[in-house]
Design an enzyme around this catalytic site. Sequence first.
Site, PDB file in Angstrom:
ATOM      1  N   GLU A  64     -94.748  51.716  27.283  1.00 22.70           N
ATOM      2  CA  GLU A  64     -93.432  51.285  26.779  1.00 22.70           C
ATOM      3  C   GLU A  64     -93.314  49.912  27.273  1.00 22.70           C
ATOM      4  OE1 GLU A  64     -90.065  53.743  27.730  1.00 22.70           O
ATOM      5  OE2 GLU A  64     -88.734  51.772  27.957  1.00 22.70           O
ATOM      6  N   GLU A  73     -83.626  43.981  27.592  1.00 25.09           N
ATOM      7  CA  GLU A  73     -82.879  45.053  28.123  1.00 25.09           C
ATOM      8  C   GLU A  73     -82.196  44.381  29.314  1.00 25.09           C
ATOM      9  OE1 GLU A  73     -83.985  49.604  29.253  1.00 25.09           O
ATOM     10  OE2 GLU A  73     -85.214  48.148  29.826  1.00 25.09           O
TER      11      GLU A  73
END
Length: 319
Positions: free
Chosen positions: A139, A144
Amino acid sequence: MSTSSTWSLKFLFVFASTAWAATYTVSETYVGQDFLNGFTVQNIPDPTNGRVNYVDAATAANDNLTFASSTNFVARADFTTVLNPSGPGRNSVRLMSNKQYGLGSVLVANLNHMPEGCGTWPAFWTVGNEGSDWPDSGEIDIIEGVNNVGTNQGTLHTSPDCTMPASRTETGTALQSDCDTAVNGNAGCGVSFNDPRSFGPTFNSNDGGWYAMELTDDFVKIWFWARGTSVPSDVSSDSSTIDTDNWGTPVAYFPNTSCSLSSHFGPQNIIINLTFCGDWAGAVYSSSGCPSTCVDYVNNNPADFENAYFDFISLTAYT
């Protein structure tokens, strides 16, 4: 020089050029309706345990949670409904690209706006094998953050035996060094961006900017250019070819020094999502300067999420 020696040198030159080339050609460009054609709206339970209800494509369209024009694509959360505490979470969207991008690919995103607000947890990221064998295929978190706090974080999450050196060539600040999801509470090996314009309200007040991620078997690199700063011309012009060697030092640099990227990262799907509270935003909510508790705030203050939306000008994939 013999003929065989000449051919050997030619072979070495071609091999070196191929192995180290940083030039890529456009594979897909997503603008406006292309996001709806090239992505699936995922009506699934939130894997991060957020106070969110990921709706299906029809509901997203009917409620204007997804909107496409000729120049922009917007994905947002509901900002009109007071939630029943015992009912589902706030309606929002999670999109996954239909196509995967593997080693030797670059993603460039041009955004006007990202979700902001207490309780929010927006993310633009990639994951291998549609997450079905997570974290074995890796990932990569490109955008974020939570609760309007701080700057962006770029992070890798992997299976065991993938670590990053403490010192490496990047402009960001390295956080944890172990990318293994089973340690450090699944913090991953993150890099904190130093530019205050890289996340949340400050990103939005500056009219956004560009994010780029390059994935190879030698490294993962993430760049950020705020609107109004010096941006590589092939990035700002949506060029059909790009040369990442001309992009300067990345904000986040993850080399394969002590991590076999080819064995930890499979072909990646792109994910765009907005959740609320959950494993990260909820866990740090009380220290984020936000009112009430995370779940109560998200339930009872819909108008405060009017700015909880992504606005993409374009997303371009190069291979």
